[in-house]
Design a protein around this motif. Structure first.
Motif, PDB file in Angstrom:
ATOM      1  N   PHE A 297       0.760   2.920 -12.156  1.00 59.09           N
ATOM      2  CA  PHE A 297       0.840   3.679 -13.409  1.00 59.09           C
ATOM      3  C   PHE A 297      -0.389   3.382 -14.269  1.00 59.09           C
ATOM      4  CE2 PHE A 297       2.046   4.251 -17.839  1.00 59.09           C
ATOM      5  CZ  PHE A 297       2.650   5.506 -17.808  1.00 59.09           C
ATOM      6  N   GLN A 298      -0.720   2.116 -14.413  1.00 54.27           N
ATOM      7  CA  GLN A 298      -1.896   1.721 -15.193  1.00 54.27           C
ATOM      8  C   GLN A 298      -3.147   2.368 -14.646  1.00 54.27           C
ATOM      9  OE1 GLN A 298      -0.984  -2.769 -16.531  1.00 54.27           O
ATOM     10  NE2 GLN A 298      -2.923  -2.434 -15.600  1.00 54.27           N
ATOM     11  N   ASP A 299      -3.317   2.334 -13.347  1.00 60.09           N
ATOM     12  CA  ASP A 299      -4.505   2.900 -12.729  1.00 60.09           C
ATOM     13  C   ASP A 299      -4.591   4.405 -12.960  1.00 60.09           C
ATOM     14  OD1 ASP A 299      -5.079   0.367 -11.855  1.00 60.09           O
ATOM     15  OD2 ASP A 299      -4.582   0.751  -9.759  1.00 60.09           O
ATOM     16  N   GLU A 300      -3.447   5.075 -12.963  1.00 57.74           N
ATOM     17  CA  GLU A 300      -3.430   6.520 -13.174  1.00 57.74           C
ATOM     18  C   GLU A 300      -3.688   6.890 -14.638  1.00 57.74           C
ATOM     19  OE1 GLU A 300      -3.124   9.132 -10.881  1.00 57.74           O
ATOM     20  OE2 GLU A 300      -3.483   7.471  -9.508  1.00 57.74           O
ATOM     21  N   THR A 301      -3.190   6.084 -15.553  1.00 57.52           N
ATOM     22  CA  THR A 301      -3.312   6.418 -16.972  1.00 57.52           C
ATOM     23  C   THR A 301      -4.487   5.731 -17.652  1.00 57.52           C
ATOM     24  OG1 THR A 301      -1.872   4.601 -17.680  1.00 57.52           O
ATOM     25  CG2 THR A 301      -0.806   6.728 -17.195  1.00 57.52           C
ATOM     26  N   GLY A 302      -4.930   4.613 -17.079  1.00 55.34           N
ATOM     27  CA  GLY A 302      -5.990   3.853 -17.717  1.00 55.34           C
ATOM     28  C   GLY A 302      -5.493   2.983 -18.859  1.00 55.34           C
TER      29      GLY A 302
ATOM     30  N   ALA B 184       1.269  11.444 -10.416  1.00 53.65           N
ATOM     31  CA  ALA B 184       0.243  12.496 -10.409  1.00 53.65           C
ATOM     32  C   ALA B 184       0.586  13.633 -11.375  1.00 53.65           C
ATOM     33  CB  ALA B 184       0.047  13.037  -8.998  1.00 53.65           C
ATOM     34  N   THR B 185       1.824  13.653 -11.839  1.00 56.42           N
ATOM     35  CA  THR B 185       2.228  14.687 -12.799  1.00 56.42           C
ATOM     36  C   THR B 185       2.551  14.042 -14.134  1.00 56.42           C
ATOM     37  OG1 THR B 185       4.585  14.544 -12.291  1.00 56.42           O
ATOM     38  CG2 THR B 185       3.265  16.051 -10.925  1.00 56.42           C
ATOM     39  N   PRO B 186       2.337  14.767 -15.221  1.00 52.15           N
ATOM     40  CA  PRO B 186       2.707  14.213 -16.534  1.00 52.15           C
ATOM     41  C   PRO B 186       4.196  13.871 -16.610  1.00 52.15           C
ATOM     42  CG  PRO B 186       1.364  16.182 -16.804  1.00 52.15           C
ATOM     43  CD  PRO B 186       1.680  16.063 -15.340  1.00 52.15           C
ATOM     44  N   GLU B 187       5.025  14.660 -15.948  1.00 53.71           N
ATOM     45  CA  GLU B 187       6.468  14.410 -15.972  1.00 53.71           C
ATOM     46  C   GLU B 187       6.814  13.097 -15.277  1.00 53.71           C
ATOM     47  OE1 GLU B 187       5.540  18.635 -16.408  1.00 53.71           O
ATOM     48  OE2 GLU B 187       5.092  17.246 -14.779  1.00 53.71           O
ATOM     49  N   GLY B 188       6.121  12.798 -14.177  1.00 51.14           N
ATOM     50  CA  GLY B 188       6.340  11.536 -13.489  1.00 51.14           C
ATOM     51  C   GLY B 188       5.927  10.356 -14.353  1.00 51.14           C
ATOM     52  N   MET B 189       4.819  10.508 -15.061  1.00 51.78           N
ATOM     53  CA  MET B 189       4.375   9.434 -15.954  1.00 51.78           C
ATOM     54  C   MET B 189       5.336   9.272 -17.131  1.00 51.78           C
ATOM     55  SD  MET B 189       0.232   9.513 -15.908  1.00 51.78           S
ATOM     56  CE  MET B 189      -0.031  11.252 -16.102  1.00 51.78           C
ATOM     57  N   GLN B 190       5.834  10.386 -17.659  1.00 46.25           N
ATOM     58  CA  GLN B 190       6.813  10.305 -18.755  1.00 46.25           C
ATOM     59  C   GLN B 190       8.087   9.617 -18.269  1.00 46.25           C
ATOM     60  OE1 GLN B 190       7.212  14.417 -19.841  1.00 46.25           O
ATOM     61  NE2 GLN B 190       5.382  14.397 -21.117  1.00 46.25           N
ATOM     62  N   TRP B 191       8.505   9.941 -17.049  1.00 40.37           N
ATOM     63  CA  TRP B 191       9.702   9.318 -16.501  1.00 40.37           C
ATOM     64  C   TRP B 191       9.522   7.804 -16.449  1.00 40.37           C
ATOM     65  CZ3 TRP B 191      10.400   6.369 -12.053  1.00 40.37           C
ATOM     66  CH2 TRP B 191      11.732   6.060 -11.778  1.00 40.37           C
TER      67      TRP B 191
ATOM     68  N   ALA C 270       0.837  -1.206   0.000  1.00 43.40           N
ATOM     69  CA  ALA C 270       0.000   0.000   0.000  1.00 43.40           C
ATOM     70  C   ALA C 270       0.872   1.257   0.000  1.00 43.40           C
ATOM     71  CB  ALA C 270      -0.941   0.002   1.202  1.00 43.40           C
ATOM     72  N   GLY C 271       1.983   1.212   0.712  1.00 42.21           N
ATOM     73  CA  GLY C 271       2.909   2.347   0.720  1.00 42.21           C
ATOM     74  C   GLY C 271       3.541   2.562  -0.636  1.00 42.21           C
ATOM     75  N   VAL C 272       3.914   1.479  -1.301  1.00 42.24           N
ATOM     76  CA  VAL C 272       4.468   1.583  -2.660  1.00 42.24           C
ATOM     77  C   VAL C 272       3.418   2.191  -3.579  1.00 42.24           C
ATOM     78  CG1 VAL C 272       5.337   0.312  -4.673  1.00 42.24           C
ATOM     79  CG2 VAL C 272       6.081  -0.338  -2.374  1.00 42.24           C
ATOM     80  N   ASP C 273       2.200   1.704  -3.473  1.00 44.73           N
ATOM     81  CA  ASP C 273       1.118   2.204  -4.315  1.00 44.73           C
ATOM     82  C   ASP C 273       0.910   3.700  -4.099  1.00 44.73           C
ATOM     83  OD1 ASP C 273      -1.232   1.503  -6.147  1.00 44.73           O
ATOM     84  OD2 ASP C 273      -2.248   2.489  -4.468  1.00 44.73           O
ATOM     85  N   GLY C 274       0.861   4.137  -2.857  1.00 45.10           N
ATOM     86  CA  GLY C 274       0.665   5.560  -2.566  1.00 45.10           C
ATOM     87  C   GLY C 274       1.801   6.417  -3.084  1.00 45.10           C
ATOM     88  N   ALA C 275       3.028   5.953  -2.885  1.00 50.06           N
ATOM     89  CA  ALA C 275       4.191   6.711  -3.360  1.00 50.06           C
ATOM     90  C   ALA C 275       4.185   6.782  -4.889  1.00 50.06           C
ATOM     91  CB  ALA C 275       5.476   6.062  -2.857  1.00 50.06           C
TER      92      ALA C 275
END
Length: 169
Positions: A140-145, A105-112, A94-99
């Motif tokens: 990542f999947q959950d955030e981007t779909g 939460a940012t496009p830059e984080g997803m691009q990274w 759960a901690g990994v998931d939250g982090a």
């Protein structure tokens, strides 16, 4: 006769205690080694941030401007720290998931993550590292779909595992 049984029980208890001690000592040694390796990794990343000329060894970072490179290295340092924390039990799933969700939460984080995902998956050499990577992928999947394709690993050369299925392990 009774004294033989007591002696045998005492010897078994002593042997069991010795085995437990050896197993726990091996785990502590493995955790200390892992933490020391993580500390060295963090020092290398810090040196690259402090001295930009050291970044030349990573050709994959060449297209990034200096600010993006610093953020890339900083994100990498955080994720490496989370992975070590997960491995030694200081961070639960759960901690990994939250982090991960905070990172994504940012496009830059997803691009990274898109940029490093495959390399990190290939570097996951054991089950615990693969579990960590799967947790990151699922967040990542959950955030981007987007459903992410499987990445072949040494233990799964066909790339048959899917992040959703390996998360439940």
């Amino acid at each position: 006769m009774r004294s033989n049984h007591v002696t045998a029980a005492a010897l078994l208890a002593l042997a069991g205690t010795g085995i437990v001690h050896v197993v726990l000592s091996e785990r502590r040694h493995r955790d200390r080694t892992l933490l020391e390796t993580a500390r060295m990794h963090q020092q290398l990343l810090a040196a690259q941030v402090e001295r930009p000329s050291l970044r030349a060894i990573w050709g994959s970072l060449a297209p990034l401007d200096s600010a993006e490179r610093r953020l890339h290295l900083h994100r990498n340092a955080w994720v490496a720290a989370w992975e070590v924390m997960y491995r030694v039990g200081a961070l639960n799933p759960a901690g990994v998931d939250g982090a991960a969700r905070a990172l994504f939460a940012t496009p830059e984080g997803m691009q990274w993550w898109t940029r490093v995902r495959e390399g990190r998956a290939r570097a996951a050499v054991d089950e615990r590292a693969r579990q960590f990577h799967s947790l990151m992928d699922t967040a990542f999947q959950d955030e981007t779909g987007k459903v992410l394709p499987s990445i072949p690993t040494a233990t799964d050369p066909g790339g048959l595992e899917h992040p959703q299925t390996s998360r439940s392990r």
